[in-house]
Design a protein around this motif. Structure first.
Motif, PDB file in Angstrom:
ATOM      1  N   GLU A 214     -92.963   6.367  79.103  1.00  0.00           N
ATOM      2  CA  GLU A 214     -93.551   6.563  77.780  1.00  0.00           C
ATOM      3  C   GLU A 214     -92.435   6.608  76.747  1.00  0.00           C
ATOM      4  OE1 GLU A 214     -95.905   9.962  75.218  1.00  0.00           O
ATOM      5  OE2 GLU A 214     -96.164   9.926  77.393  1.00  0.00           O
ATOM      6  N   LEU A 215     -92.502   5.703  75.789  1.00  0.00           N
ATOM      7  CA  LEU A 215     -91.521   5.646  74.707  1.00  0.00           C
ATOM      8  C   LEU A 215     -92.033   6.424  73.508  1.00  0.00           C
ATOM      9  CD1 LEU A 215     -90.640   1.845  74.772  1.00  0.00           C
ATOM     10  CD2 LEU A 215     -89.137   3.685  75.448  1.00  0.00           C
ATOM     11  N   GLN A 216     -91.170   7.225  72.925  1.00  0.00           N
ATOM     12  CA  GLN A 216     -91.540   7.973  71.726  1.00  0.00           C
ATOM     13  C   GLN A 216     -90.501   7.701  70.639  1.00  0.00           C
ATOM     14  OE1 GLN A 216     -91.465  11.949  73.281  1.00  0.00           O
ATOM     15  NE2 GLN A 216     -93.562  11.847  74.042  1.00  0.00           N
ATOM     16  N   ALA A 217     -90.966   7.504  69.427  1.00  0.00           N
ATOM     17  CA  ALA A 217     -90.050   7.286  68.306  1.00  0.00           C
ATOM     18  C   ALA A 217     -90.548   8.060  67.094  1.00  0.00           C
ATOM     19  CB  ALA A 217     -89.927   5.804  67.975  1.00  0.00           C
ATOM     20  N   LEU A 218     -89.634   8.627  66.345  1.00  0.00           N
ATOM     21  CA  LEU A 218     -89.959   9.334  65.108  1.00  0.00           C
ATOM     22  C   LEU A 218     -89.017   8.829  64.020  1.00  0.00           C
ATOM     23  CD1 LEU A 218     -91.431  11.610  63.568  1.00  0.00           C
ATOM     24  CD2 LEU A 218     -89.623  13.158  64.334  1.00  0.00           C
ATOM     25  N   VAL A 219     -89.588   8.315  62.939  1.00  0.00           N
ATOM     26  CA  VAL A 219     -88.802   7.810  61.814  1.00  0.00           C
ATOM     27  C   VAL A 219     -89.213   8.591  60.573  1.00  0.00           C
ATOM     28  CG1 VAL A 219     -88.270   5.809  60.382  1.00  0.00           C
ATOM     29  CG2 VAL A 219     -88.651   5.509  62.831  1.00  0.00           C
ATOM     30  N   CYS A 220     -88.245   9.206  59.911  1.00  0.00           N
ATOM     31  CA  CYS A 220     -88.565   9.979  58.704  1.00  0.00           C
ATOM     32  C   CYS A 220     -87.421   9.834  57.690  1.00  0.00           C
ATOM     33  CB  CYS A 220     -88.810  11.442  59.034  1.00  0.00           C
ATOM     34  SG  CYS A 220     -87.496  12.212  59.986  1.00  0.00           S
TER      35      CYS A 220
ATOM     36  N   VAL B 228     -87.223  -2.717  78.002  1.00  0.00           N
ATOM     37  CA  VAL B 228     -87.880  -1.743  77.116  1.00  0.00           C
ATOM     38  C   VAL B 228     -87.502  -1.956  75.651  1.00  0.00           C
ATOM     39  CG1 VAL B 228     -87.972   0.027  78.921  1.00  0.00           C
ATOM     40  CG2 VAL B 228     -86.050   0.001  77.319  1.00  0.00           C
ATOM     41  N   ASP B 229     -86.604  -2.890  75.357  1.00  0.00           N
ATOM     42  CA  ASP B 229     -86.107  -3.065  73.987  1.00  0.00           C
ATOM     43  C   ASP B 229     -87.232  -3.329  72.981  1.00  0.00           C
ATOM     44  OD1 ASP B 229     -83.663  -2.684  75.049  1.00  0.00           O
ATOM     45  OD2 ASP B 229     -82.829  -4.647  74.540  1.00  0.00           O
ATOM     46  N   LEU B 230     -88.127  -4.254  73.330  1.00  0.00           N
ATOM     47  CA  LEU B 230     -89.202  -4.599  72.403  1.00  0.00           C
ATOM     48  C   LEU B 230     -90.170  -3.429  72.241  1.00  0.00           C
ATOM     49  CD1 LEU B 230     -90.139  -6.860  70.589  1.00  0.00           C
ATOM     50  CD2 LEU B 230     -91.503  -7.769  72.470  1.00  0.00           C
ATOM     51  N   GLY B 231     -90.370  -2.670  73.324  1.00  0.00           N
ATOM     52  CA  GLY B 231     -91.205  -1.472  73.244  1.00  0.00           C
ATOM     53  C   GLY B 231     -90.611  -0.442  72.303  1.00  0.00           C
ATOM     54  N   VAL B 232     -89.281  -0.295  72.350  1.00  0.00           N
ATOM     55  CA  VAL B 232     -88.585   0.621  71.437  1.00  0.00           C
ATOM     56  C   VAL B 232     -88.771   0.163  69.995  1.00  0.00           C
ATOM     57  CG1 VAL B 232     -86.311   1.455  70.710  1.00  0.00           C
ATOM     58  CG2 VAL B 232     -86.875   1.367  73.131  1.00  0.00           C
ATOM     59  N   ALA B 233     -88.634  -1.138  69.765  1.00  0.00           N
ATOM     60  CA  ALA B 233     -88.801  -1.681  68.414  1.00  0.00           C
ATOM     61  C   ALA B 233     -90.208  -1.417  67.887  1.00  0.00           C
ATOM     62  CB  ALA B 233     -88.500  -3.183  68.416  1.00  0.00           C
TER      63      ALA B 233
END
Length: 233
Positions: free
Chosen positions: A149-155, A209-214
């Motif tokens: 499971e990939l999680q990303a937070l952008v703020c 997983v690179d594209l998933g991260v993007a």
């Protein structure tokens, strides 16, 4: 062992348990029982009386392993040898064991996460590019199907330079993906902090997983959820 077996309910009539660390007795029972699979737990406690040295020493481990391998080849039995590891991650005592056997599997976990990972580091008969992920339940270990499971937070950043943090994935790779998204996709990420995490304490070094991260970064940046039926290749 009995209490745990009754709790998880997996003992069957063809499963035999022997509490002994004398290799002569163990070998005698294995050959008479006509077993198809044998589990030795652990190799550091097994003793060959003729050797004379203490359990867990290089000499004892080498001799016990050699005897077990001979039994496995002679009678066609799959033998799993459990070896406990030190805090540094090395097999407690000698690493001789890893050079002798056909396959080496690490079963590892983190006290801060519920997952246990079975990782192949040596396999004479196949690839080591697969892992098994398990979680401990009241009925024992169960396989986890949804692997990563990939999680990303952008703020928006409060600093002169935006913060970049990654857990479970290479930090420089995340920076590279962010740079590509700015240059090629036209996303203005220079004024935003970005945090990327692989859930469950897992570590991923596969570039798949690179594209998933993007997508995870873009999802957080635009406040748009990626539909659950979307496949990203």
């Amino acid at each position: 062992i009995k209490m745990r077996a009754e709790r998880i309910g997996v003992f069957e009539k063809d499963m035999l348990l022997l509490c002994d660390n004398d290799m002569d007795n163990i070998e005698r029972v294995i050959t008479k029982s006509n077993a198809s699979v044998v589990i030795i737990d652990s190799i550091q406690t097994m003793v060959v009386e003729e050797v004379g040295s203490a359990p867990g020493t290089v000499t004892q481990v080498r001799e016990v392993t050699a005897r077990l391998m001979q039994v496995a080849k002679q009678y066609g039995i799959a033998i799993f040898i459990v070896g406990h590891v030190t805090k540094e991650g090395n097999v407690a005592g000698p690493r001789t064991l890893e050079h002798m056997v056909d396959s080496v599997l690490y079963f590892e976990g983190d006290r801060n996460h519920g997952f246990r990972i079975l990782r192949g580091v040596k396999n004479r008969f196949g690839s080591t590019n697969e892992i098994g992920v398990f979680t401990m339940t009241e009925k024992g270990l169960e396989e986890v199907d949804n692997l990563v499971e990939l999680q990303a937070l952008v703020c928006q950043t409060n600093f002169n330079m935006p913060r970049r943090t990654s857990v479970g994935i290479d930090y420089n790779r995340v920076n590279l993906i962010l740079a590509v998204m700015e240059k090629r996709v036209g996303m203005n990420l220079w004024g935003y902090d970005a945090y990327v995490n692989i859930a469950g304490g897992m570590k991923v070094n596969d570039t798949a997983v690179d594209l998933g991260v993007a997508f995870a970064i873009a999802s957080s940046m635009n406040n748009k959820v990626v539909p659950s039926d979307t496949m990203i290749i």
